[in-house]
Design an enzyme around this catalytic site. Structure first.
Site, short mmCIF file in Angstrom:
data_model
loop_
_atom_site.label_atom_id
_atom_site.label_comp_id
_atom_site.label_asym_id
_atom_site.label_seq_id
_atom_site.Cartn_x
_atom_site.Cartn_y
_atom_site.Cartn_z
N ASP A 69 -43.99 -45.42 -26.19
CA ASP A 69 -44.73 -46.19 -26.75
C ASP A 69 -45.51 -47.10 -25.40
O ASP A 69 -45.55 -48.20 -25.71
CB ASP A 69 -44.27 -47.32 -27.59
N GLY A 83 -44.09 -59.20 -34.80
CA GLY A 83 -44.62 -57.98 -34.92
C GLY A 83 -44.01 -57.14 -36.16
O GLY A 83 -43.43 -57.84 -36.80
#
Length: 318
Positions: free
Chosen positions: A121, A8
């Site tokens: 998130d 990521g």
């Protein structure tokens, strides 16, 4: 040998094992980010936030080092796919499965918020579908309520499809922001679409702030609850405790066969079996168009992670 799991923006994640053989997921930060003091402080806050969470539906931290050359964080390895992968591969969850998923996520939020943390998130990619129930992961942009923010004023943190109106408009994050994201995650799980439609990020952000959600495709037993979560005003949204109370009940008319289907997420809230719908008192009032981590982390590994394991996970030799 460590097994590469994915990559990521912050770094790479590997499946490795402690000296005692326990499987762990090791996040190793990218070398260029590790050189930035500001990023190191942010990563240290992620580790601190993750350590603070005690919950059956989060992924406990087992060890970490935020001061070494390549900072890393190791959590209990959850073998299941993400909710995003599950729905993309198999289609939307059934009504009963979505309710059980929601109950697990609500309990996770209770534990996260009890630690003084706003996740900020919550999205299908950050929900792992363990056989024992969903696990909420990744506190990379979590906000610790008693610490000053590290982000610049006006910085937009989160994933546009799953952000709350206050995140978009730059207001201070609260636990209600996670509830809004919860509603979007449940909607995705049940229908594989956003209540705010398709389009560019800019279009989605505008609709989240200014337009009512379209939840007509959701089952009756979820429509009222999701609508309440998606109220524009944070104070009009239900709390995680109220969500858990509602989702722990089996709604009237639930298909018995559907309830007994194999389920990728089966959190046991101890409240199933009561034939009642989710309360309707959460229905939001008319909105204005303007908008002003098992329990106690299963304990840390007594033996920790060896330098050799870290180097192996990072893909380096001694």
């Amino acid at each position: 040998m460590a097994q590469f799991l994915g990559q990521g923006g912050m770094g790479s994640v590997y499946l490795a094992h402690s000296p005692g053989g326990r499987p762990v997921a090791v996040k190793v930060i990218r070398p260029e980010l590790a050189k930035e003091p500001r990023f190191r402080r942010r990563f240290a806050r992620e580790v601190s936030a993750a350590r603070a969470v005690n919950g059956a539906y989060t992924a406990p931290v087992v060890n970490a080092d935020t001061d070494c050359e390549l900072p890393w964080l190791a959590t209990v390895f959850v073998p299941g796919p993400s909710l995003w992968q599950t729905v993309r591969a198999n289609g939307p969850l059934s009504h009963a499965q979505t309710r059980r998923l929601g109950a697990g996520l609500a309990e996770a939020l209770l534990d996260i918020h009890a630690a003084g943390i706003v996740h900020r998130d919550l999205k299908p990619h950050n929900v792992l579908m363990d056989a024992a129930g969903p696990r909420v992961i990744d506190f990379g942009i979590a906000h610790v309520t008693d610490l000053p923010p590290l982000t610049d004023p006006g910085a937009l943190l989160g994933t546009p499809h799953f952000m709350s109106p206050e995140q978009i408009t730059g207001s201070a994050p609260t636990t209600a922001s996670d509830v809004f994201s919860f509603g979007l995650v449940l909607s995705f799980a049940a229908g594989e679409r956003s209540p705010f439609g398709d389009g560019s990020n800019a279009q989605l952000l505008y609709r989240i702030v200014h337009t009512p959600p379209d939840v007509r495709s959701l089952p009756d037993g979820l429509r009222v609850l999701v609508t309440a979560c998606l109220a524009k005003r944070p104070g009009q949204r239900p709390t995680p405790a109220e969500l858990l109370d509602a989702l722990g009940r089996r709604p009237t008319g639930t298909d018995r066969a559907d309830t007994d289907r194999p389920d990728p997420a089966r959190p046991d809230t101890g409240r199933a079996g009561t034939d009642r719908h989710a309360p309707t008192l959460w229905l939001p009032q008319p909105q204005h168009s303007t908008v002003a981590l098992a329990r106690n982390a299963h304990a840390l590994l007594a033996d920790g992670l060896t330098d050799a394991l870290l180097l192996e996970a990072a893909g380096h030799d001694r």
